[in-house]
Design an enzyme around this catalytic site. Structure first.
Site, PDB file in Angstrom:
ATOM      1  N   TYR A   1     -33.340 -37.005  55.773  1.00 27.16           N
ATOM      2  CA  TYR A   1     -34.719 -36.676  55.408  1.00 27.16           C
ATOM      3  C   TYR A   1     -34.748 -35.245  54.892  1.00 27.16           C
ATOM      4  CZ  TYR A   1     -39.838 -36.515  56.064  1.00 27.16           C
ATOM      5  OH  TYR A   1     -41.203 -36.423  55.887  1.00 27.16           O
TER       6      TYR A   1
ATOM      7  N   GLY B   1     -48.488 -54.936  49.668  1.00 25.28           N
ATOM      8  CA  GLY B   1     -49.713 -55.425  49.033  1.00 25.28           C
ATOM      9  C   GLY B   1     -49.488 -56.142  47.722  1.00 25.28           C
ATOM     10  N   ALA B   2     -48.226 -56.359  47.344  1.00 24.53           N
ATOM     11  CA  ALA B   2     -47.954 -57.016  46.064  1.00 24.53           C
ATOM     12  C   ALA B   2     -47.898 -58.530  46.194  1.00 24.53           C
ATOM     13  CB  ALA B   2     -46.636 -56.495  45.480  1.00 24.53           C
ATOM     14  N   PHE B   3     -47.691 -59.022  47.424  1.00 20.45           N
ATOM     15  CA  PHE B   3     -47.638 -60.476  47.653  1.00 20.45           C
ATOM     16  C   PHE B   3     -48.919 -60.986  48.315  1.00 20.45           C
ATOM     17  CE2 PHE B   3     -42.711 -60.345  48.373  1.00 20.45           C
ATOM     18  CZ  PHE B   3     -42.528 -60.049  47.039  1.00 20.45           C
ATOM     19  N   GLY B   4     -49.647 -60.099  48.958  1.00 25.68           N
ATOM     20  CA  GLY B   4     -50.838 -60.511  49.689  1.00 25.68           C
ATOM     21  C   GLY B   4     -51.369 -59.330  50.470  1.00 25.68           C
TER      22      GLY B   4
ATOM     23  N   GLY C   1     -55.259 -48.890  53.695  1.00 22.83           N
ATOM     24  CA  GLY C   1     -55.352 -48.757  55.150  1.00 22.83           C
ATOM     25  C   GLY C   1     -55.664 -47.326  55.515  1.00 22.83           C
TER      26      GLY C   1
END
Lengths: 569, 569
Positions: B470, B272-275, B140
């Site tokens: 953080y 992005g590991a499943f779709g 992206g």
């Protein structure tokens, strides 16, 4: 009627053929019965439950080696194949469950009841059940209204009701972080009592409050009446401990995380099909010291919906926000009766309210100052919708009766009424259409020449983007096929929800907003989550429960014949 | 330095060896460099990136039949094996990514770049990749700081960067329900522009705002700077459309549901590991018309933490709430320099503030009245912690610089500094201990005879039950092993988080609060979600992506050698 409450060796033997186990009479007042007769065509008849002794209960199919192995884990007194104990776990408390328990027809009775005493014993029970090929039906408060605790055996040798009643401890409280660990079997009132000793409340008050358990709330993705203020149960879950045939699973390291998918939200709503929840870490809040409930009337359902939407989108919702449609408002007035109702009707006529819709707003907050702010935020928005103020009496009246619904149902059941509820939720732009189509489906299915149903609805859970719709149907019971009468109406409503499509062809109404899937919504689940979603549930189920012992026939869509997938009878 | 911005046939060819693609000079002011030299032992040196032309890039391994098949789906101009296009998708924007891209060492360059034009084309690309055994790395904004877009090939023949830049449309807006459907490739500023035309904002402002995309936010479970007001990105997701090798998946029928587990929360964070997420339905809110940012100073980190906790637990958080520890406050003052800083120091001394901690509160709301209420709620709580008021100038100064962090990093990189951030989150009762142990780990790992690190921290996301921490580390770069220098420090910090145990032995700190897992956090994920959790991720992965083409080596813990499980190089 049989209302035995017997506890033998620590096992509750209550039959549960009604909500009120002690059989307290909650007969309907005369004017309410008269109204029902006039409105629905009801011919009130005494339709009591059959005595427990006449119910047909098959002998337990649990083998002696399996029984002994279970007793080895939980102790002899905590395994029972006693008829009455098994009958007490024969399903939940839906209208159909009660009908079946009253008649004995189609009653799925577990072969044994097992009461583990710790999370480790739950894990041990699962191991025995895998070894002995036993189905496991987790049982908390037993208040499922969707068949979630029906003792289906699937392709297993026998079905065991795994009753979590002995997991009744508050494990720990962290007052700084405002989190508490509760065992799964703690009932909601007891949870409140235990937390109150530390100054805290969970703030989760569904109608099943008096009986339901912490584990059940998590397993079914419950939503309480104060969800606008306290959130849905899933919003309260910080962590989970679950026994599975593939090992124990603990989740919840932090209040929020980006470490992959939020697997807690895969466990919440898993309905005993992936594992048995043994502990829940919940967010708690201080016991409220300021409380105020008020009633209002808005003229017309559309205006009422617009008002609730405006409050939700302005983030000015009261902690409890409940809007009844015209029919529900009318039924409330009719069932209340008396002088106050007559005065109210006159008052509304004088204010030229033609289509009164009752709105209850309730705030339960830390102090008077917060109450003043929050109330001001709500009323500022509400004012634009011309509300008629009924004051605190109407609000408090609702609050006092807020857990009374199931008791009223008992009374209605006893005089031959078919009464049941169902709910959905959708986005605001779809509310009017979905309300209309579900309502139409119920009215259409339940209307006959002699029977005129009352179908009413309220919004009790509102969000920025949409709201729930909670329907109640009341109609004279079909004396010939009472089960079929409701099954058909329920199917018609579910089909209406499923048919409610967007441009892309997916549903925009959910098959259930806060009552889980169980057996009853299973045929419609795949329509909502897609074939891919059904595959994902099946994959998780197969990995965690490879032999399919867990709650067969519930939640996971799929082929009933396939034992490795979703086992059912 | 090479700062080429070239777009050929619709494909962006920017090299991305720094945050600011156009190479705008953001050199550090002299006083800041002097302070760094004194504080850390830095010997400022010109350490520019190597020109792109000298980077070693292997020839594309994409076969001609595979290329042709991809071109068949997306069109010839949207498949590129061009060296510069591939280099531009060689990883994300972590410190190590930039180091590698500046030196060319260990650079994982995809074999091709593919730009589908629609969700259907994404689905088509996946089918081609299954058929031709190609790894797919969704791309992206390319802003991952955890290796999430590193072009690992796993056991596949070649790796394709699936760039979502052409999925840049606002698909629909439902103003009544306040939801909008955005394609995954829409960058955040463009999303705000598109929504503003309808009067809406998403309200999601992470530091990566200028580059990151809607799909990336969902895939990585992002949290923006205004998360206290607008929620984390997962709170904004109403629905998801995802292409998977097992078919397209759509979720999101209603604002809330009890229809089983919330599968949206399994897709959000799936990296992005499943779709490949192609569309996201998001909740939107009206563009704020009232805005106010203010600065305060609290004396001591403990007091500051207590104040933020009190505001969170009273539900009086400002939309932006950001508390710096003593070190971060000191660095802010040192890097700002100038007369105003000197005056501020004198002011704080006069107020006897010994350990100043900067607190920024920001409100962005619908109107002035809401602003007044919310501000009053925050300040009423804050008042009890003796804040020193810095006024609106300090608040506005922070707001104007709030996306500047990555640019400052470019300037620091150019003069030989190692600078990187990491974050965690935990419950309030654990904040002090976790802050101390992570800080200690970073300081310990980065300190040498000549190098004295600055390790600073802030809380930017607070919840009722806990908060994020953080950390930023700044230290002179190790000239011999710059990669190893940071890898060791990062591992030390991650081990400190993982070692932070409760009684039951599970972690109480998350390995990442808002930066996802990627490759870099993968070794620690199983410690957080358990062996059972790792199995569940693997089961879902295997069902949706049976041949393992999707983003190999990311997210899902497991054996690298097992192609069916989690493929990595």
């Amino acid at each position: 009627m049989c209302h035995t409450v017997a506890v033998t060796e620590g096992i509750d033997h209550t039959l549960r053929d009604r909500w009120t186990p002690s059989g307290e009479a909650t007969a309907l007042p005369g004017h309410a019965t008269r109204w029902l007769r006039a409105r629905t065509g009801l011919d009130p008849a005494d339709t009591p439950a059959a005595p427990a002794s006449v119910l047909a209960v098959a002998d337990s199919a649990l083998s002696e080696p399996a029984r002994a192995a279970l007793a080895e884990v939980v102790g002899e007194p905590n395994v029972s194949t006693d008829r009455q104990a098994r009958l007490g776990r024969a399903g939940g408390l839906s209208y159909l469950d009660l009908l079946r328990r009253r008649s004995g027809a189609e009653l799925a009775v577990p072969d044994a009841v097992v009461l583990p005493n710790s999370p480790a014993e739950v894990q041990g029970v699962l191991e025995v059940c895998v070894e002995h090929d036993l189905a496991v039906v987790p049982f908390g408060g037993g208040t499922s209204v969707v068949g979630g605790v029906t003792a289906l055996r699937g392709d297993k040798r026998a079905a065991v009701a795994l009753d979590l009643a002995h997991l009744d401890q508050l494990v720990s409280v962290d007052p700084v972080s405002r989190i508490a660990v509760l065992q799964a079997g703690v009932r909601a009132p007891e949870a409140e009592r235990l937390l109150a000793a530390h100054g805290f409340t969970l703030g989760h008050f569904p109608q099943s409050f008096e009986r339901a358990t912490i584990g059940g709330f998590a397993a079914t993705r419950s939503a309480g009446q104060a969800s606008s203020g306290y959130g849905r149960f899933e919003d309260m879950v910080e962590g989970i401990r679950m026994a599975t045939p593939s090992g124990e699973w603990r989740l919840g390291a932090a209040p929020a995380s980006a470490a992959g998918p939020d697997l807690r939200q895969l466990v919440v709503g898993s309905e005993g099909a992936f594992g048995v929840i043994t502990e829940v870490t919940v967010r708690v809040r201080p016991v409220p010291t300021a409380r105020r409930y008020e009633g209002f009337v808005l003229d017309g359902w559309e205006r009422g919906v617009a008002a609730v939407r405006a409050m939700a989108q302005y983030r000015g919702l009261a902690d409890v926000t409940r809007l009844s449609d015209v029919d529900e408002t009318e039924v409330s007035l009719a069932l209340s009766g008396g002088l106050r109702t007559a005065a109210l009707r006159a008052y509304l006529r004088a204010r030229r309210v033609r289509r009164p819709c009752l709105l209850i707003l309730g705030w339960e907050v830390e102090d008077g100052r917060e109450l003043a702010w929050k109330r001001m935020a709500s009323l500022r928005v509400l004012r634009e919708f011309d509300p008629v103020t009924l004051g605190r009496t109407a609000g408090e009246s609702w609050r006092h009766k807020r857990f009374a619904g199931p008791r009223q149902r008992d009374a209605l059941l006893d005089i031959g009424v078919c009464v049941e509820t169902l709910e959905t939720a959708t986005h605001w732009s779809q509310i009017a259409a979905l309300w209309s189509s579900v309502r139409g489906a119920l009215v259409g299915s339940l209307t006959t020449e002699n029977r005129c149903p009352v179908v009413m609805c309220h919004i009790s859970h509102a969000y920025e983007t949409g709201a729930s719709l909670y329907f109640t149907a009341i109609v004279p019971r079909d004396p010939v096929d009472p089960v079929g009468q409701w099954q058909q109406a329920k199917a018609a409503a579910c089909n209406a929800i499923a048919a409610h499509n967007t441009a892309w062809g997916g549903p925009t109404g959910t098959i259930t907003h806060h009552h889980a899937v169980g057996t009853d919504h299973r045929p419609w689940l795949e329509g909502e989550i897609g074939a891919v979603g059904a595959e994902v549930l099946a994959a998780v189920k197969e990995r965690l429960d490879p032999t399919g012992i867990l709650n067969p026939g519930k939640l996971v869509p799929g082929c009933d014949q396939n034992g490795g997938r979703a086992n059912s009878t």
